[in-house]
Design a protein around this motif. Sequence first.
Motif, PDB file in Angstrom:
ATOM      1  N   THR A 152       5.954   2.223   4.467  1.00 32.19           N
ATOM      2  CA  THR A 152       4.843   2.171   5.866  1.00 32.19           C
ATOM      3  C   THR A 152       5.349   1.437   7.027  1.00 32.19           C
ATOM      4  O   THR A 152       5.420   1.795   7.990  1.00 32.19           O
ATOM      5  CB  THR A 152       3.662   1.652   5.394  1.00 32.19           C
ATOM      6  OG1 THR A 152       2.985   2.162   4.217  1.00 32.19           O
ATOM      7  CG2 THR A 152       2.482   1.391   6.289  1.00 32.19           C
ATOM      8  N   THR A 189      -4.725   8.295  17.625  1.00 32.24           N
ATOM      9  CA  THR A 189      -6.046   8.427  17.126  1.00 32.24           C
ATOM     10  C   THR A 189      -6.747   9.705  17.631  1.00 32.24           C
ATOM     11  O   THR A 189      -6.850  10.123  18.881  1.00 32.24           O
ATOM     12  CB  THR A 189      -6.778   7.390  17.748  1.00 32.24           C
ATOM     13  OG1 THR A 189      -6.084   6.015  17.689  1.00 32.24           O
ATOM     14  CG2 THR A 189      -8.181   7.037  16.994  1.00 32.24           C
ATOM     15  N   ASP A 217       0.235  -8.650  12.555  1.00 35.70           N
ATOM     16  CA  ASP A 217      -1.255  -8.413  12.144  1.00 35.70           C
ATOM     17  C   ASP A 217      -2.156  -9.246  13.285  1.00 35.70           C
ATOM     18  O   ASP A 217      -2.197 -10.487  12.981  1.00 35.70           O
ATOM     19  CB  ASP A 217      -1.528  -8.458  10.733  1.00 35.70           C
ATOM     20  CG  ASP A 217      -2.751  -7.918  10.409  1.00 35.70           C
ATOM     21  OD1 ASP A 217      -3.909  -8.189  11.099  1.00 35.70           O
ATOM     22  OD2 ASP A 217      -2.835  -7.033   9.522  1.00 35.70           O
ATOM     23  N   ARG A 256      -2.347   6.971   8.062  1.00 35.69           N
ATOM     24  CA  ARG A 256      -3.608   6.326   8.482  1.00 35.69           C
ATOM     25  C   ARG A 256      -3.315   5.246   9.819  1.00 35.69           C
ATOM     26  O   ARG A 256      -4.225   4.401   9.649  1.00 35.69           O
ATOM     27  CB  ARG A 256      -4.470   5.681   7.494  1.00 35.69           C
ATOM     28  CG  ARG A 256      -4.823   6.553   6.282  1.00 35.69           C
ATOM     29  CD  ARG A 256      -5.629   7.830   6.675  1.00 35.69           C
ATOM     30  NE  ARG A 256      -7.140   7.485   6.702  1.00 35.69           N
ATOM     31  CZ  ARG A 256      -8.268   8.077   7.210  1.00 35.69           C
ATOM     32  NH1 ARG A 256      -7.735   9.419   7.737  1.00 35.69           N
ATOM     33  NH2 ARG A 256      -9.433   7.842   7.523  1.00 35.69           N
ATOM     34  N   ILE A 257      -2.330   5.341  10.409  1.00 35.34           N
ATOM     35  CA  ILE A 257      -2.148   4.444  11.334  1.00 35.34           C
ATOM     36  C   ILE A 257      -1.688   5.171  12.685  1.00 35.34           C
ATOM     37  O   ILE A 257      -1.012   6.007  12.770  1.00 35.34           O
ATOM     38  CB  ILE A 257      -0.754   3.142  11.018  1.00 35.34           C
ATOM     39  CG1 ILE A 257      -1.198   2.732   9.637  1.00 35.34           C
ATOM     40  CG2 ILE A 257      -0.664   2.478  12.138  1.00 35.34           C
ATOM     41  CD1 ILE A 257      -0.034   1.687   9.439  1.00 35.34           C
ATOM     42  N   TRP A 258      -2.414   4.668  13.896  1.00 33.57           N
ATOM     43  CA  TRP A 258      -2.400   5.495  15.023  1.00 33.57           C
ATOM     44  C   TRP A 258      -1.994   4.586  16.388  1.00 33.57           C
ATOM     45  O   TRP A 258      -2.490   3.446  16.310  1.00 33.57           O
ATOM     46  CB  TRP A 258      -3.655   6.378  15.209  1.00 33.57           C
ATOM     47  CG  TRP A 258      -4.109   7.126  14.271  1.00 33.57           C
ATOM     48  CD1 TRP A 258      -3.583   8.461  13.910  1.00 33.57           C
ATOM     49  CD2 TRP A 258      -5.002   7.013  13.291  1.00 33.57           C
ATOM     50  NE1 TRP A 258      -4.075   8.882  12.982  1.00 33.57           N
ATOM     51  CE2 TRP A 258      -5.170   7.965  12.232  1.00 33.57           C
ATOM     52  CE3 TRP A 258      -5.953   5.817  12.782  1.00 33.57           C
ATOM     53  CZ2 TRP A 258      -6.052   8.270  11.297  1.00 33.57           C
ATOM     54  CZ3 TRP A 258      -6.904   5.921  11.698  1.00 33.57           C
ATOM     55  CH2 TRP A 258      -6.795   7.117  11.064  1.00 33.57           C
ATOM     56  N   ALA A 291      -5.021   0.750  12.585  1.00 27.92           N
ATOM     57  CA  ALA A 291      -4.975   1.181  11.019  1.00 27.92           C
ATOM     58  C   ALA A 291      -6.269   1.399  10.435  1.00 27.92           C
ATOM     59  O   ALA A 291      -7.231   0.303  10.622  1.00 27.92           O
ATOM     60  CB  ALA A 291      -4.120   0.318  10.271  1.00 27.92           C
ATOM     61  N   ASP A 292      -6.535   2.319   9.874  1.00 31.28           N
ATOM     62  CA  ASP A 292      -7.651   2.315   8.873  1.00 31.28           C
ATOM     63  C   ASP A 292      -7.274   1.589   7.524  1.00 31.28           C
ATOM     64  O   ASP A 292      -6.653   2.223   6.704  1.00 31.28           O
ATOM     65  CB  ASP A 292      -8.044   3.953   8.429  1.00 31.28           C
ATOM     66  CG  ASP A 292      -9.160   4.071   7.606  1.00 31.28           C
ATOM     67  OD1 ASP A 292      -9.876   3.100   7.106  1.00 31.28           O
ATOM     68  OD2 ASP A 292      -9.795   5.005   7.443  1.00 31.28           O
ATOM     69  N   GLY A 293      -7.803   0.394   7.303  1.00 29.58           N
ATOM     70  CA  GLY A 293      -7.469  -0.370   6.095  1.00 29.58           C
ATOM     71  C   GLY A 293      -8.064  -0.086   4.905  1.00 29.58           C
ATOM     72  O   GLY A 293      -8.069  -1.034   4.004  1.00 29.58           O
ATOM     73  N   LEU A 309      -2.772  -0.329   3.864  1.00 32.38           N
ATOM     74  CA  LEU A 309      -2.118   0.383   4.819  1.00 32.38           C
ATOM     75  C   LEU A 309      -1.094   1.639   4.329  1.00 32.38           C
ATOM     76  O   LEU A 309      -0.526   1.574   3.452  1.00 32.38           O
ATOM     77  CB  LEU A 309      -0.923  -0.591   5.466  1.00 32.38           C
ATOM     78  CG  LEU A 309      -1.982  -2.138   6.107  1.00 32.38           C
ATOM     79  CD1 LEU A 309      -0.887  -2.991   6.346  1.00 32.38           C
ATOM     80  CD2 LEU A 309      -2.672  -1.456   7.443  1.00 32.38           C
ATOM     81  N   ILE A 340       6.036   2.908  10.696  1.00 34.98           N
ATOM     82  CA  ILE A 340       5.186   2.551  11.976  1.00 34.98           C
ATOM     83  C   ILE A 340       6.477   2.079  13.083  1.00 34.98           C
ATOM     84  O   ILE A 340       6.146   2.125  14.025  1.00 34.98           O
ATOM     85  CB  ILE A 340       4.245   1.410  11.564  1.00 34.98           C
ATOM     86  CG1 ILE A 340       3.512   1.042  12.864  1.00 34.98           C
ATOM     87  CG2 ILE A 340       4.781   0.157  11.009  1.00 34.98           C
ATOM     88  CD1 ILE A 340       2.207   0.123  12.580  1.00 34.98           C
TER      89      ILE A 340
END
Length: 613
Positions: free
Chosen positions: A251, A131, A228, A288-290, A278-280, A284, A255
């Motif tokens: 994705t 991030t 999740d 945009r996943i850190w 994740a910024d949803g 997904l 990940i």
Amino acid sequence: MIPSLLIANRGEIACRIVRTARKLGVRTIAVHSDADAGALHVRMADEAVHIGPSPVRDSYLKGDRIIAAAQATGAAAIHPGYGFLSENATFAQSVIDAGLVWVGPSPASITAMGLKDAAKALMQPAGVPTTPGYLGEDQSPGRLAAEAEAIGYPVLIKAVAGGGGKGMRKVDAPADFADALASCRREAAASFGNDHVLLEKWIDNPRHIEVQIFGDAHGNVVHLFERDCSLQRRHQKVIEEAPAPGMDAATRAAICDAAVRAAKAVDYVGAGTIEFIADGSAGLRADRIWFMEMNTRLQVEHPVTEEISGQDLVEWQLRVASGEPLPKRQDELSITGWAMEARLYAEDPARGFLPSTGTLDRFEIGPSYRTDTGVEQGAEISPFYDPMIAKLIAWGPDRDAARLRLAATLDQTLIWPLRTNAGFLAKALHHPAFAEARLDTGLIAREGDALLPAATPSDAALARAAATLAAPGPLAGIRLNAPRRLEGRFLLDGAAITVALQPAAAATPATSALIAEGGQVWQLLPWRAVGTGGADASDGAILSPMPGRIIAVAVTAGDVVTKGQKLLTLEAMKMEHSLTAPFDGTVAELNAAEGGQVREGMVLAKIEKAEAA
């Protein structure tokens, strides 16, 4: 395979480990505090050792006593479970130095991933996305404020040694930064003994995605797919599921491959979890996943991974600790169906989720696919430990099937007299946003009271329960309103109510009734049972209408009392309840003392009726 195993933990995870060890023929040794002397995990193990008083600092956090117990019982290995000493590198090294097998990653790996800033610094050269934020050594307020400006508000301040939401603050504007930083540092210092922080860009629509990884001593590392854990309350996970809704194959590959690289970067051996944010907002997407952090232990939510993969992760832990290679290659692992887990706690959602302690007089889980628990009916939920009662796990061929199966389990759960979050969990599972997988970590906070369960049972449930208490013939508090309508006065969790009754009453009336509906439980008592009236029908027994504490005793045994005279005052649910004499008579029994804790239905006193002159 290691021949014997000491489990340095308690509750459901200790029971869980015992079950797998027994399947593998491994002898188990439990440890316990004073409060846990009769606990389920103690009775399940082959042997048990007392390690100290009830507080965790005097027992389950005493590494030297745990190692001494292992040596005294001839244990070959120590499994730390999760929590307590599971991520304590010093304890892990002490276990190894004592000549015992540590069922977990190396102390070096624990140390490398133990601080969030150091872990992120390791991930960047390994090609693991992190991030945007600030990880620097300069911790001066001025430098941190400047970095926050450069990142752009809102920002998140996080304690580098944090966990469970402690030492974490969202800051929306520069004017709020200094106060938030000071508050965060105070909390971090108190909780972790370390007030260093890092800064991260705030993600507006965050989802919490984590990947289960496993490594062995032969250089192999695999992942067992993602979970999740976005449904959270105050940064604590509430309901977890696997796989993650909306995760496409590309994705997932991105990940999960990143998680494997993260584990390899620290030569990881054993079970671990790589946690991502994740910024949803646009679904997904791999870009945009850190990376957030790594948990160097087995997770509370590991059962959902077991259910979709068909693997026993505790068995994997024991095999890897014994020096064996991983049981499966990556290409031998696949996802089947969907799994969800709900954490059932002894806590009262209506009172801000305050813990509820005491004895589980009734402990009935609804029809369940899988229940992992460390308690049974009659067990005590102690104030010394986390108030988790059980983990309820459901599997189904798809998400909706798993969700509805878990909701049905919660709907039919009956636990008394402790309050639980079963009704809250059921409401969350039925909520349209969750049902439609519109998830983010703020869902519970936004919905607020909409997720609180009903305060009272339905009229139909009340009527059914009331019928079991209504004896044929006269009943105190009942009046005839019309030829075909009866009404009775009752106590619902100590509050007086009037209930419409069916004309046909039970042939053999009960003294109390429990109403279970939607995961909530209420107690219904006849008005006469607590001495508030009903002289003709009462036998003079004064029963406690609910669990509580006696705050005043106005009589002694042998006293002559008159109808309506106050006998005792009970404090329960932040309210005082006066228990009075049902008729003129004498106090024949008195079983209550000021300050004493009482159970629902307990006979507190008995009044013998005065003979007619």
